[in-house]
Design a protein around this motif. Structure first.
Motif, PDB file in Angstrom:
ATOM      1  N   LEU A 574      14.957  31.408  89.262  1.00 47.12           N
ATOM      2  CA  LEU A 574      15.423  30.266  88.471  1.00 47.12           C
ATOM      3  C   LEU A 574      16.843  29.879  88.861  1.00 47.12           C
ATOM      4  O   LEU A 574      17.160  28.681  88.976  1.00 47.12           O
ATOM      5  N   ALA A 575      17.681  30.858  89.099  1.00 46.94           N
ATOM      6  CA  ALA A 575      19.055  30.557  89.511  1.00 46.94           C
ATOM      7  C   ALA A 575      19.065  29.798  90.833  1.00 46.94           C
ATOM      8  O   ALA A 575      19.817  28.822  91.007  1.00 46.94           O
ATOM      9  N   ALA A 576      18.221  30.217  91.777  1.00 41.37           N
ATOM     10  CA  ALA A 576      18.163  29.534  93.073  1.00 41.37           C
ATOM     11  C   ALA A 576      17.621  28.115  92.918  1.00 41.37           C
ATOM     12  O   ALA A 576      18.100  27.173  93.578  1.00 41.37           O
ATOM     13  N   GLU A 577      16.649  27.926  92.054  1.00 43.74           N
ATOM     14  CA  GLU A 577      16.060  26.595  91.862  1.00 43.74           C
ATOM     15  C   GLU A 577      17.037  25.644  91.183  1.00 43.74           C
ATOM     16  O   GLU A 577      17.124  24.462  91.538  1.00 43.74           O
ATOM     17  N   ILE A 578      17.781  26.167  90.201  1.00 45.42           N
ATOM     18  CA  ILE A 578      18.770  25.312  89.530  1.00 45.42           C
ATOM     19  C   ILE A 578      19.827  24.871  90.526  1.00 45.42           C
ATOM     20  O   ILE A 578      20.255  23.706  90.544  1.00 45.42           O
ATOM     21  N   GLU A 579      20.237  25.787  91.395  1.00 43.24           N
ATOM     22  CA  GLU A 579      21.242  25.438  92.402  1.00 43.24           C
ATOM     23  C   GLU A 579      20.702  24.410  93.387  1.00 43.24           C
ATOM     24  O   GLU A 579      21.418  23.501  93.813  1.00 43.24           O
ATOM     25  N   ALA A 580      19.428  24.532  93.745  1.00 41.91           N
ATOM     26  CA  ALA A 580      18.850  23.631  94.749  1.00 41.91           C
ATOM     27  C   ALA A 580      18.444  22.287  94.162  1.00 41.91           C
ATOM     28  O   ALA A 580      18.629  21.239  94.798  1.00 41.91           O
ATOM     29  N   PHE A 581      17.891  22.275  92.931  1.00 42.64           N
ATOM     30  CA  PHE A 581      17.272  21.052  92.416  1.00 42.64           C
ATOM     31  C   PHE A 581      17.844  20.563  91.089  1.00 42.64           C
ATOM     32  O   PHE A 581      17.523  19.449  90.667  1.00 42.64           O
ATOM     33  N   GLY A 582      18.633  21.380  90.411  1.00 39.74           N
ATOM     34  CA  GLY A 582      19.112  21.009  89.090  1.00 39.74           C
ATOM     35  C   GLY A 582      18.223  21.586  88.004  1.00 39.74           C
ATOM     36  O   GLY A 582      17.053  21.908  88.244  1.00 39.74           O
ATOM     37  N   PRO A 583      18.734  21.700  86.773  1.00 39.06           N
ATOM     38  CA  PRO A 583      18.011  22.419  85.708  1.00 39.06           C
ATOM     39  C   PRO A 583      16.774  21.698  85.177  1.00 39.06           C
ATOM     40  O   PRO A 583      15.944  22.325  84.513  1.00 39.06           O
ATOM     41  N   HIS A 584      16.665  20.396  85.441  1.00 37.75           N
ATOM     42  CA  HIS A 584      15.543  19.642  84.867  1.00 37.75           C
ATOM     43  C   HIS A 584      14.395  19.429  85.851  1.00 37.75           C
ATOM     44  O   HIS A 584      13.439  18.713  85.530  1.00 37.75           O
ATOM     45  N   ASP A 585      14.478  20.027  87.014  1.00 35.43           N
ATOM     46  CA  ASP A 585      13.398  19.896  87.995  1.00 35.43           C
ATOM     47  C   ASP A 585      12.133  20.578  87.475  1.00 35.43           C
ATOM     48  O   ASP A 585      12.190  21.563  86.724  1.00 35.43           O
ATOM     49  N   VAL A 586      10.986  20.062  87.878  1.00 39.03           N
ATOM     50  CA  VAL A 586       9.709  20.617  87.428  1.00 39.03           C
ATOM     51  C   VAL A 586       9.588  22.085  87.809  1.00 39.03           C
ATOM     52  O   VAL A 586       9.064  22.905  87.034  1.00 39.03           O
ATOM     53  N   PHE A 587      10.079  22.461  88.993  1.00 38.20           N
ATOM     54  CA  PHE A 587      10.025  23.863  89.400  1.00 38.20           C
ATOM     55  C   PHE A 587      10.778  24.744  88.405  1.00 38.20           C
ATOM     56  O   PHE A 587      10.320  25.828  88.035  1.00 38.20           O
ATOM     57  N   CYS A 588      11.947  24.263  87.975  1.00 37.32           N
ATOM     58  CA  CYS A 588      12.755  25.053  87.047  1.00 37.32           C
ATOM     59  C   CYS A 588      12.049  25.203  85.702  1.00 37.32           C
ATOM     60  O   CYS A 588      12.060  26.287  85.094  1.00 37.32           O
ATOM     61  N   LEU A 589      11.441  24.133  85.226  1.00 36.68           N
ATOM     62  CA  LEU A 589      10.723  24.199  83.953  1.00 36.68           C
ATOM     63  C   LEU A 589       9.557  25.181  84.044  1.00 36.68           C
ATOM     64  O   LEU A 589       9.309  25.963  83.114  1.00 36.68           O
ATOM     65  N   THR A 590       8.846  25.164  85.170  1.00 37.42           N
ATOM     66  CA  THR A 590       7.723  26.089  85.345  1.00 37.42           C
ATOM     67  C   THR A 590       8.204  27.534  85.354  1.00 37.42           C
ATOM     68  O   THR A 590       7.591  28.419  84.730  1.00 37.42           O
ATOM     69  N   THR A 591       9.300  27.788  86.039  1.00 37.82           N
ATOM     70  CA  THR A 591       9.819  29.157  86.116  1.00 37.82           C
ATOM     71  C   THR A 591      10.283  29.638  84.745  1.00 37.82           C
ATOM     72  O   THR A 591      10.105  30.821  84.398  1.00 37.82           O
ATOM     73  N   ALA A 614      11.201  26.186  72.917  1.00 41.89           N
ATOM     74  CA  ALA A 614      12.336  25.439  73.477  1.00 41.89           C
ATOM     75  C   ALA A 614      11.916  24.697  74.740  1.00 41.89           C
ATOM     76  O   ALA A 614      12.308  23.536  74.972  1.00 41.89           O
ATOM     77  N   LEU A 615      11.108  25.354  75.560  1.00 47.34           N
ATOM     78  CA  LEU A 615      10.613  24.712  76.786  1.00 47.34           C
ATOM     79  C   LEU A 615       9.750  23.506  76.452  1.00 47.34           C
ATOM     80  O   LEU A 615       9.857  22.449  77.102  1.00 47.34           O
ATOM     81  N   LEU A 616       8.896  23.627  75.429  1.00 49.76           N
ATOM     82  CA  LEU A 616       8.029  22.515  75.047  1.00 49.76           C
ATOM     83  C   LEU A 616       8.854  21.304  74.634  1.00 49.76           C
ATOM     84  O   LEU A 616       8.526  20.162  75.005  1.00 49.76           O
ATOM     85  N   ALA A 617       9.932  21.538  73.905  1.00 47.20           N
ATOM     86  CA  ALA A 617      10.792  20.422  73.497  1.00 47.20           C
ATOM     87  C   ALA A 617      11.379  19.717  74.716  1.00 47.20           C
ATOM     88  O   ALA A 617      11.428  18.478  74.777  1.00 47.20           O
ATOM     89  N   ASP A 618      11.819  20.492  75.720  1.00 45.53           N
ATOM     90  CA  ASP A 618      12.381  19.883  76.931  1.00 45.53           C
ATOM     91  C   ASP A 618      11.314  19.126  77.722  1.00 45.53           C
ATOM     92  O   ASP A 618      11.571  18.039  78.258  1.00 45.53           O
ATOM     93  N   GLN A 619      10.119  19.676  77.812  1.00 44.28           N
ATOM     94  CA  GLN A 619       9.059  19.003  78.572  1.00 44.28           C
ATOM     95  C   GLN A 619       8.607  17.719  77.883  1.00 44.28           C
ATOM     96  O   GLN A 619       8.316  16.723  78.550  1.00 44.28           O
ATOM     97  N   LEU A 620       8.546  17.744  76.554  1.00 47.51           N
ATOM     98  CA  LEU A 620       8.202  16.512  75.842  1.00 47.51           C
ATOM     99  C   LEU A 620       9.220  15.419  76.146  1.00 47.51           C
ATOM    100  O   LEU A 620       8.862  14.245  76.306  1.00 47.51           O
ATOM    101  N   ARG A 621      10.484  15.810  76.254  1.00 47.24           N
ATOM    102  CA  ARG A 621      11.542  14.836  76.523  1.00 47.24           C
ATOM    103  C   ARG A 621      11.554  14.397  77.982  1.00 47.24           C
ATOM    104  O   ARG A 621      11.725  13.210  78.280  1.00 47.24           O
ATOM    105  N   LEU A 622      11.350  15.344  78.909  1.00 40.97           N
ATOM    106  CA  LEU A 622      11.493  15.042  80.335  1.00 40.97           C
ATOM    107  C   LEU A 622      10.191  14.572  80.989  1.00 40.97           C
ATOM    108  O   LEU A 622      10.212  13.715  81.883  1.00 40.97           O
ATOM    109  N   LEU A 623       9.068  15.141  80.564  1.00 38.94           N
ATOM    110  CA  LEU A 623       7.793  14.852  81.226  1.00 38.94           C
ATOM    111  C   LEU A 623       6.854  13.993  80.388  1.00 38.94           C
ATOM    112  O   LEU A 623       5.972  13.320  80.937  1.00 38.94           O
TER     113      LEU A 623
END
Length: 726
Positions: A574-591, A614-623
């Protein structure tokens, strides 16, 4: 008005002494026509003639009844009666004309011959006439000859003779049967259909299926291929003198599609070469050999066949191409020849990819209506059938028709056709497979396309249709089959693209994933670890495929019993994905969801539930609420509510999820069916075993209907029902 002199001149009668004392132009005046002296030939005495003049030759001999007319074809050796056809030919008491329709090679003429011979032998007809109906001129000529036989009057003009015959048939009490064999076009019988009488019958054979063939007291009888047992009996009879050739007879009959003409010609080919059925089938499977090369030459055709199977169909294609829209039937059949003969969605033929291909082939713009009309032309010539458009298997054709069509295509054109069909299948493939049957049909069509033209689907990489077919297998719950599919695809990718091609590496990931789903976690973890080393070397550490493989390694560490190691690996990821794509990327949400899952599996379901909520709340907002990942997280929230000790809340949350899944994915989607299984389980955990059993039984009934009795999900629920029944 003609004077007698004019009539004499125009009709050129033989000379005779004619005393024409007075001829006048006034019709009411008396006319004295006399003939004297020696007369040789025909003499016409006329006052006023209105309209045309038609003279009949001197009356000839009238045949006696019972009478057979026309040259009937020879009976085929080893003829097989087909009980399902005979009632249709006999009629229902109302129909007096049977139209026997079917593709070239199904045995229409032989069935008509057998029917006619049976009526004649039983004494049920006094007049049997066999007329070749390949052209209107041939029909009228046959009618005129028969009229001359029956009336003694010969007509120079076959049209007059035809009308004389129809009048005779309409008025006679004689029991008659007229067979019109090989009708090429319904318009050739316009005004020439045998009349409907209490004592008359007619039988027409044709490849056509036009609506014009239907009419008053006519019955259209569709003729198909042999039933399997009929085909087996035919080959056994044909090869009876050499029983050593019968090895593999049933397999060969199936491979030839039970087509009577193909079976007859294959039998002759085998006898001439002392070749067993299994050996012939091996040659048939060898794509280096053309179908034409596996049929007898002109001197070796059995039963006085006029043409081979392939030549028979080429004539039908030419006829279909002459129908409107002109020239489109052949290209459409070429498209159909690359897909499953047992069923093709009609929408494939109206995709952008196919319409553009057809337009290029006929050098004019082609619309969806043109494509549908072109399919109708092929159906009118019995080259394929078009069922209800709502059926995923609407378009069907014979496998040998397909092969003959493919082999007639130039090599450069075949590659264009294959790519267009592949694009078309992708274009009709739904993003969400609501219909399990449609998914199955599309996968079957991809299998055939790959089998006949797979070499064209690898440039510059793996065609999207091959990915779709594999994912569809796995997502539909056919786990073992998905593993086998991607394993075969990997072997081909290594050969065609090389081991380090990005598509080859991606296929390896799919092989490992589905192998794990099939129940081999040790091999799966080893496969992902080996894949990661190659991806780091070829793609680099920040490539999405590389990061996805790290996530899969973490998962299978947990599946092998080490949830803490899985969670630690995922947190690093997750740390590597946040650095590469940002915290709201689909990969980060999946991880984040994967971390929560293994946290729960490590013994902390409450913490897992908090993270998922908490993840569900973010996905409802982002996806959004309808995204597949959002629905998956909603299911995890429901599960961990139950695991945290609240089965009633689990049931309620799963029921709410089922409503959303049914709306977004469809009630028959595997995810919705899985949710119903969870509802039934948590009902039992909530202390309602009777409701749980009812829910499982209702689910089992739907699984049997949607997925079938052999699907793994069906078998699992079947075991659950058996376990819970008293």
């Amino acid at each position: 008005m003609l004077s007698l002199h004019d009539l004499h001149t125009r009709l050129r009668w033989p000379a005779s002494v004619v005393d024409n004392r007075r001829v006048t132009q006034q019709p009411d005046d008396p006319v004295d026509n006399g003939v004297s002296g020696t007369v040789s030939g025909n003499v016409v005495q006329a006052h006023t003639i209105n309209g045309g003049v038609h003279m009949h030759a001197p009356a000839g001999r009238v045949v006696t009844l019972p009478h057979r007319a026309g040259i009937m074809p020879p009976r085929a050796a080893y003829f097989q009666r087909r009980t399902v056809v005979e009632p249709g030919l006999s009629g229902d008491g109302q129909a007096r004309t049977s139209v026997v329709s079917g593709m070239g090679g199904v045995g229409k003429t032989q069935l008509a011959l057998d029917y006619a011979d049976a009526l004649w032998a039983a004494g049920e007809v006094d007049l049997l006439a066999w007329i070749t109906a390949v052209t209107r001129e041939a029909i009228m000529s046959g009618y005129a000859r028969l009229a001359a036989d029956l009336t003694g009057a010969e007509d120079d003009d076959p049209e007059y003779g035809s009308q004389r015959l129809l009048e005779w048939l309409a008025g006679t009490p004689t029991r008659w049967l007229i067979v019109l064999d090989g009708l090429q076009s319904p318009r050739d019988l316009h005004g020439l259909w045998p009349p409907v009488t209490p004592t008359g019958r007619a039988l027409v054979t044709t490849r056509r299926r036009d609506a014009a063939l239907h009419g008053h007291r006519r019955r259209v009888v569709e003729i198909g291929v042999f039933a399997p047992d009929e085909a087996h009996c035919y080959l056994r009879a044909a090869l009876a003198a050499r029983p050593q050739l019968l090895d593999g007879v049933e397999g060969l009959a199936a491979r030839l599609g039970y087509l009577p003409l193909a079976l007859a010609q294959a039998g002759a080919y085998m006898l001439d070469r002392d070749l067993a059925c299994a050996a012939y089938q091996a040659r048939l499977s060898d794509r280096r050999r053309s179908l034409a090369a596996l049929l007898p030459d002109a001197d070796g055709l059995p039963d006085e066949h006029q043409a081979t199977v392939t030549a028979t169909w080429s004539l039908s294609i030419e006829q279909a191409d002459r129908l409107q829209p002109f020239g489109l039937a052949g290209p459409l059949l070429a498209v159909a020849s690359l897909m499953d003969p047992n069923g093709i969605p009609v929408e494939v033929f109206t995709t952008r990819a196919v319409l553009e291909l057809l337009g290029a082939m006929v050098s004019r713009p082609i619309t969806e209506d043109d494509a549908r009309d072109g399919l109708a032309c092929l159906q009118r010539l019995s080259l394929l059938t078009v069922g209800k458009s709502s059926s995923p298997r609407a378009v069907r054709t014979h496998a040998l028709v397909q092969r003959a069509t493919r082999e007639s295509q130039p090599a450069d054109q075949l590659s264009v056709l294959v790519l267009a069909v592949a694009d078309a299948l992708v274009q009709v493939w739904p993003d969400v497979e609501r219909d399990a049957v449609l998914g199955q049909v599309l996968r079957a069509n991809v299998d055939v396309l790959y089998d006949v033209g797979g070499e064209h689907l690898w440039e510059p990489g793996v065609h999207e249709v091959l990915w779709r077919a594999g994912r569809s297998l796995g997502d539909s719950g056919w786990i073992v089959q998905a593993d086998e599919y991607f394993d075969r695809l990997h072997g081909a990718a290594v050969e065609r693209l090389g081991p380090d091609h990005p598509d080859t590496l991606s296929i390896r990931s799919n092989v490992a994933y589905w192998r794990g789903e099939a129940g081999d976690p040790v091999a799966t973890l080893a496969a992902f670890e080996a894949l990661l080393a190659d991806e780091l070397r070829v793609l680099g550490p920040d490539h999405r495929e590389t990061l996805a493989t790290r996530g899969n390694i973490a998962r299978w560490l947990g599946e092998l019993g080490d949830p803490h190691a899985a969670r630690a690996a995922l947190e690093d990821l997750l740390a590597a994905e946040i650095e590469a794509f940002g915290p709201h990327d689909v990969f980060c949400l999946t991880t984040r969801g994967d971390i929560a899952y293994w946290q729960g599996e490590a013994g902390d379901p409450v913490a897992a539930l908090d993270v998922f909520e908490a993840l569900l709340a973010d996905q409802l907002r982002l996806l959004g609420p309808d995204h597949r990942d959002t629905l998956t997280t909603q299911g995890n929230v429901a599960y961990w509510r139950g695991a945290a000790g609240d089965p009633v809340a689990a049931v309620e949350t799963f029921e709410a999820l089922l409503v959303d899944q049914s709306r977004v994915l469809g009630p028959g989607h595997r995810a919705a069916l899985t949710t119903r299984s969870h509802i039934a389980f948590w009902l039992g955990e909530a202390g309602e075993p009777a409701r749980a059993l009812d829910a499982f039984e209702a689910l089992l009934a739907d699984l049997l209907r949607v997925l079938g009795p052999d699907h793994p999900d069906t078998l699992n629920v079947h075991r659950e029902v058996a376990r819970r029944r008293p």
